[in-house]
Enzyme design. Structure first.
Site, PDB file in Angstrom:
ATOM      1  N   CYS A   1      -6.401  -3.422   7.092  1.00  0.00           N
ATOM      2  CA  CYS A   1      -7.635  -2.642   6.995  1.00  0.00           C
ATOM      3  C   CYS A   1      -8.769  -3.375   6.288  1.00  0.00           C
ATOM      4  O   CYS A   1      -9.937  -3.199   6.638  1.00  0.00           O
ATOM      5  CB  CYS A   1      -7.369  -1.306   6.310  1.00  0.00           C
TER       6      CYS A   1
ATOM      7  N   CYS B   1       0.835  -1.199   0.000  1.00  0.00           N
ATOM      8  CA  CYS B   1       0.000   0.000   0.000  1.00  0.00           C
ATOM      9  C   CYS B   1       0.872   1.252   0.000  1.00  0.00           C
ATOM     10  O   CYS B   1       0.638   2.187  -0.774  1.00  0.00           O
ATOM     11  CB  CYS B   1      -0.926  -0.015   1.212  1.00  0.00           C
TER      12      CYS B   1
END
Length: 420
Positions: free
Chosen positions: A214, A118
């Protein structure tokens, strides 16, 4: 209360009011404090929050970066500080660059780190480009890592607080990105950051840190992989290193290298018929045959690590056939191990001074300076992705490799960042 926070100087030329700084606001205390302190220091601050996965799933979730509640918290902080705040829909980019890679990595028998991917793609590639489009002079984040100006330009260093240091997760930051990035919290402890949040009256001052990946509810990685890749939970055999079939499993995605608990197999008997009480660990995953291979802890030891997609941030003076002495971190929670780094065809090879245990393909190998001045807050020399390990390979004793494609061109150990 800690000592007053020192004046923030990002090293940008000209008056601060004319220097625009985009802050990546995840909704947590770290990025919130970063944004408000930069505003307080006189910079033209713009907050950006990324919506990275399905908004319907995200609403109300807490404790995970970029969830619905976190987006709301970021907007409240921005409004209180009087800074513009934008929410950008990066769902498709996040799915392609992070979630799909996460699922495929498990299918290859690896143990992925989606937070690194990410940072490497969505945040420090895509968001950084967006910040430039907005006319920003810098992109600031709440990461605990330090950007230090060295003789050849900005360097990446560990944070002052070793318990919060996030340099392992930022090894893929390139030199060009490091020129544009700023990390204002790298010289603080977490408690000092919370002190600043209390001083500033931020609602997120006592918000807990995110713990889970997440997009993985309740930490159940296997369920996510099964949804994304039907057939990923195909059953297979659990086999001892000596060839004995110990039992069956419901998919290699449920196992990681070094795992001891939850293997779902019974005990063994020794040659004398007595129970063998030595614990067994997962020592290898074989996705092609769907086998989980187990053995004693000693079988996990490896003194050679092969690494691909090298991103090098060190100096040119360290290159050469003689190798480079480094302190290598092979898992985020492990202490660095000392070894020597060599070029090796399409990647690099790390020879460790002492064997390390539980090294897994798909994890990162991050290299730090081992010189006398590089202790707490030491310099990050670079890093890459672990492709495989070996132990006594000259004698043919053992070697494991991930099926991940190896880069076709060898990386260079040079001042130029390499990520084939």
């Amino acid at each position: 209360m800690s000592d007053p926070f020192p004046d923030l100087d990002l090293g940008l030329p000209g008056p601060r009011s004319a220097r625009r700084v985009v802050v990546a606001m995840s909704g947590g205390v770290d990025s919130s404090v970063t944004a408000v302190l930069l505003k307080e220091a006189g910079y033209d601050v713009v907050g950006i929050t990324l919506q990275l996965y399905d908004h319907g799933m995200a609403v109300g979730r807490k404790g995970a970066c970029c969830a619905g509640q976190d987006i709301y918290d970021a907007s409240v902080v921005a409004e209180r500080a009087g800074i513009p705040h934008y929410v950008l829909d990066y769902e498709s980019r996040f799915r392609e660059s992070v979630i799909d890679d996460f699922a495929d990595s498990y299918l290859r028998g690896e143990t992925p780190i989606p937070c690194v991917r990410c940072n490497q793609t969505v945040k420090f590639r895509d968001l950084l480009a967006t910040a430039r489009d907005l006319g920003a002079d810098a992109l600031a984040t709440g990461h605990y890592v330090r950007r230090v100006l060295g003789p050849a330009g900005p360097e990446l260093h560990r944070a002052v607080d070793p318990g919060k240091d996030q340099s392992y997760f930022l090894f893929a930051t390139t030199r060009e990105q490091l020129d544009f990035l700023r990390f204002p919290l790298g010289g603080l402890t977490k408690e000092q950051t919370r002190d600043q949040a209390r001083r500033l009256g931020l609602e997120v001052q006592d918000k807990p840190d995110s713990q889970d990946i997440c997009f993985v509810p309740n930490g159940n990685y296997a369920e996510i992989v099964k949804k994304l890749r039907p057939g990923a939970a195909d059953p297979g055999e659990i086999v001892h290193l000596d060839g004995t079939v110990m039992g069956r499993h419901e998919g290699i995605i449920h196992y990681t290298i070094g795992q001891r608990r939850g293997l779902g197999i019974g005990g063994r008997k020794g040659e004398d018929g007595a129970p063998d009480t030595d614990p067994l660990y997962v020592v290898r995953l074989e996705p092609e045959t769907r086998r989980v291979v187990v053995g004693p802890r000693a079988a996990l030891g490896a003194d050679e690590v092969r690494v691909g997609e090298l991103n090098w941030l060190g100096d040119a003076s360290g290159s050469g056939d003689a190798g480079i002495r480094v302190a290598a971190k092979l898992r985020s929670a492990q202490a660095p191990a000392v070894g020597t780094l060599y070029r090796d065809g399409a990647g690099v090879r790390l020879i460790l001074d002492d064997p390390q245990f539980g090294i897994s393909a798909g994890q990162a190998a991050v290299f730090y300076d081992v010189t006398a001045e590089a202790e707490a807050g030491g310099r990050v020399l670079g890093g890459g992705w672990i492709l495989g390990t070996g132990s006594g390979t000259e004698k043919g004793e053992r070697e494991t490799t991930s099926p991940r494609l190896t880069p076709t061109a060898p990386p260079r150990i040079s001042p130029v960042s390499v990520a084939e």
